[in-house]
Scaffold this active site. Structure first.
Site, PDB file in Angstrom:
ATOM      1  N   GLU A   1       1.681  -0.136  -4.991  1.00 33.45           N
ATOM      2  CA  GLU A   1       0.848   0.647  -5.398  1.00 33.45           C
ATOM      3  C   GLU A   1       1.739   1.977  -5.572  1.00 33.45           C
ATOM      4  OE1 GLU A   1      -3.183   3.020  -3.982  1.00 33.45           O
ATOM      5  OE2 GLU A   1      -1.504   2.550  -2.524  1.00 33.45           O
ATOM      6  N   ASP A  45       0.924  -1.028   0.018  1.00 39.77           N
ATOM      7  CA  ASP A  45       0.088   0.025  -0.038  1.00 39.77           C
ATOM      8  C   ASP A  45       0.752   1.155   0.045  1.00 39.77           C
ATOM      9  OD1 ASP A  45      -2.628   0.983   0.472  1.00 39.77           O
ATOM     10  OD2 ASP A  45      -2.051   1.738   2.194  1.00 39.77           O
TER      11      ASP A  45
HETATM   12  O1  ISL Z   1      -2.387   9.562  -5.628  1.00 40.25           O
HETATM   13  C1  ISL Z   1      -2.415   9.002  -4.374  1.00 40.25           C
HETATM   14  C2  ISL Z   1      -1.133   9.750  -3.665  1.00 40.25           C
HETATM   15  O2  ISL Z   1      -0.270   9.675  -4.560  1.00 40.25           O
HETATM   16  C3  ISL Z   1      -3.305   8.483  -3.612  1.00 40.25           C
HETATM   17  O3  ISL Z   1      -4.474   7.933  -4.635  1.00 40.25           O
HETATM   18  C4  ISL Z   1      -2.893   7.496  -2.772  1.00 40.25           C
HETATM   19  O4  ISL Z   1      -1.956   6.781  -3.362  1.00 40.25           O
HETATM   20  C5  ISL Z   1      -4.109   6.422  -2.610  1.00 40.25           C
HETATM   21  O5  ISL Z   1      -5.121   7.088  -2.028  1.00 40.25           O
HETATM   22  C6  ISL Z   1      -3.463   5.323  -1.437  1.00 40.25           C
HETATM   23  O6  ISL Z   1      -4.483   4.118  -1.609  1.00 40.25           O
HETATM   24  C7  ISL Z   1      -4.347   3.393  -0.701  1.00 40.25           C
HETATM   25  O7  ISL Z   1      -3.952   3.858   0.656  1.00 40.25           O
HETATM   26  C8  ISL Z   1      -5.141   4.394   1.301  1.00 40.25           C
HETATM   27  C9  ISL Z   1      -6.113   3.775   1.297  1.00 40.25           C
HETATM   28  O8  ISL Z   1      -7.358   4.643   1.826  1.00 40.25           O
HETATM   29  C10 ISL Z   1      -6.619   3.078  -0.297  1.00 40.25           C
HETATM   30  O9  ISL Z   1      -7.709   2.531  -0.150  1.00 40.25           O
HETATM   31  C11 ISL Z   1      -5.517   2.462  -0.443  1.00 40.25           C
HETATM   32  O10 ISL Z   1      -5.431   2.003  -1.754  1.00 40.25           O
HETATM   33  C12 ISL Z   1      -4.489   4.540   2.766  1.00 40.25           C
HETATM   34  O11 ISL Z   1      -3.929   3.508   3.291  1.00 40.25           O
END
Ligand code: ISL
Length: 518
Positions: A264, A206
């Site tokens: 991610e 994540d």
């Molecule tokens: O672009 C972003 C920051 O660079 C955001 O999209 C971010 O990467 C994203 O929100 C991260 O998501 C992940 O972590 C969050 C969670 O709420 C999301 O569901 C998860 O996919 C916090 O843990």
């Protein structure tokens, strides 16, 4: 039979993302759970996926639905327990499906024992050094240490009673860990080994571009900054120190055979993104370009070319994703209704013909649209944090409809309120309806995955072919040709036998449709 070791099983795998809250509810409380997934493994076997990605099911106060982890080495009672996890893992392995799980190294829950200890400890203490506790600005320190906003809205800093501030890129209940502290790395390694020893096949990391913070925590420009996303010049993300964390994760994974990690990584620049998949870092990274492309031939072509370019020469496959639990579902992005459905069918055959890894988000295979719950039902922290400006991501997290009828369509017992309300009118989308209908989205996905698993034409690299205006055409080295008509008018198909198409084809390829030919 002689067992031949299969190299890097994930290189052309189809992953199915299970948003655990929304897949299947075994204990009838309106929230999906681990036993629910096990009870619906038959759906995944019939679909033909190779691996699962389970979103966080760890002990959590659920402020961000599990992405606020209070104990990364246990299961939250709402989802089951460790025994339920072991049962699911064994059952999935029995039917040849790999299981990968989320790991959340950027932050913990504010109820994690470390953060509880940090709050009870004085400024400068070892307990505070696991997070980013900093003195504020201004004569009395009453201004936050910098101007960073949180991704969910409001400031990224919260003040504690003794006057210090702590950093949270997400909700205040998700304090960011300090990755300069070796204890943080040791604890992540322990978590990884805990799950690897139980037999998981890999991890989805994540916020893999978060983690490290820039020295001095400089201010950022806040003009044009949007909630729930970041651009490449954002100092909150993609700091070079992040790569130390990925090397740590890789070194632990390398102790175990056949395991992988996908990050991610919301980084758009190819050169910067490529750094994450160096040989001693992530096995592969999500490429989110398809989630941002509109249904236009130029944007789709560009997204595909850039995604391929990112990994060119790295030996790492690219990874294709239309939807996940953070973005509006692609049926809706492409226009909703019949048009959205039709384009999503074409999109499925495009995704599954591309070289590399495909991620299917639960509900993609049913053609689910995004549905906005009414205000009072919204649960995403973004809704409150943004002062009711940004509705957040509940729309793409509605529970799956399993059987025809009325809400909750077999997701939960009829009298139970599901954690997000399910809309009227989803009966035709229910899995048991689509299973019996050869023309359904589900049947299309099944047919595509079956061919993908066995058709030699779907191997090797991609070569672009000349295509009529508004169309995409490419051939895989194995010999299969994929033509996508992104216009709303029929176009002639190249010579060949149509082996699968998103709508019936007799002669020309209709508008908003894809065909696979040999
Ligand atoms: O672009 C972003 C920051 O660079 C955001 O999209 C971010 O990467 C994203 O929100 C991260 O998501 C992940 O972590 C969050 C969670 O709420 C999301 O569901 C998860 O996919 C916090 O843990």
């Amino acid at each position: 039979m002689e067992l031949v070791p299969v190299a890097d099983w994930w290189r052309d795998a189809v992953f199915y993302q299970v948003y655990v809250r929304s897949y299947a509810d075994a204990n009838g409380d309106g929230v999906g759970d681990l036993d629910g997934i096990r009870g619906r493994l038959d759906h995944l076997v019939a679909l033909g996926v190779d691996a699962l990605w389970l979103t966080p099911f760890f002990t959590s106060p659920m402020v961000d639905h599990g992405y606020d982890v209070a104990d990364p080495r246990d299961v939250d009672p709402i989802f089951g327990d460790l025994a339920a996890f072991d049962r699911l893992l064994a059952a999935a392995h029995d039917v040849g499906i790999k299981v990968t799980i989320d790991v959340v190294p950027n932050h913990t829950s504010s109820q994690h024992p470390w953060f509880v200890e940090a709050l009870a400890s004085p400024p400068g203490s070892a307990a505070r050094a696991r997070y980013h506790f900093v003195d504020g600005h201004g004569p009395d320190g009453s201004e936050p240490p910098n101007n960073w906003p949180s991704i969910f809205g409001g400031p990224a800093w919260t003040r504690v009673p003794d006057g210090q501030w702590y950093l949270h890129l997400f909700a205040p209940e998700q304090p960011d860990l300090n990755w300069d502290n070796p204890e943080v790395a040791e604890d992540l390694a322990r978590t990884l080994r805990f799950w690897l020893d139980r037999g998981v096949d890999g991890f989805r990391v994540d916020v893999a571009h978060g983690l490290a913070k820039p020295a001095g925590l400089p201010d950022m420009h806040t003009e044009g900054v949007h909630l729930l996303r970041s651009e490449d010049d954002d100092p909150r993300f993609d700091n070079d120190g992040v790569h130390d964390v990925h090397r740590l994760i890789r070194s632990v994974l390398d102790e175990y055979p056949d395991r992988m990690a996908v990050g991610e990584v919301w980084v758009r620049d190819n050169e910067r993104l490529r750094l994450y998949v160096r040989p001693d870092e992530l096995h592969f990274a999500f490429n989110f370009r398809l989630t941002e492309a509109r249904w236009r031939a130029d944007e789709l072509t560009e997204a595909i070319e850039q995604s391929l370019e990112t990994v060119r020469g790295t030996g790492t496959p690219t990874c294709w994703v239309w939807s996940n639990h953070d973005v509006k579902r692609h049926v809706s992005r492409f226009g909703d209704g019949l048009v959205g459905q039709r384009r999503a069918r074409a999109a499925a055959l495009l995704q599954l013909a591309l070289p590399g890894i495909a991620f299917v988000y639960n509900g993609d295979e049913l053609g689910l649209p995004s549905v906005e719950p009414p205000d009072e039902a919204l649960t995403d922290p973004t809704w409150e944090r943004s002062g009711h400006v940004e509705r957040g991501r509940d729309n793409c997290r509605i529970p799956l409809p399993w059987s025809a009828g009325e809400p909750p369509y077999g997701f939960s017992p009829p009298e139970v309120d599901t954690w997000l309300p399910m809309p009227a009118g989803w009966s035709p989308l229910a899995a048991d309806v689509q299973r019996l209908d050869a023309s359904s989205m589900l049947s299309l996905y099944r047919a595509a995955l079956e061919l993908r698993g066995k058709h030699p034409g779907l191997s090797g690299d991609l070569t672009w072919l000349d295509a009529p205006a508004g169309c995409l055409a490419f051939r895989r080295d194995g010999g299969l040709t994929c033509v996508v008509n992104v216009t709303n008018k029929p176009v002639p198909l190249p010579p060949g036998e149509v082996v699968l198409s998103s709508v019936p084809v007799t002669g020309d390829l209709p508008g908003d449709a894809t065909a696979w030919l040999t």
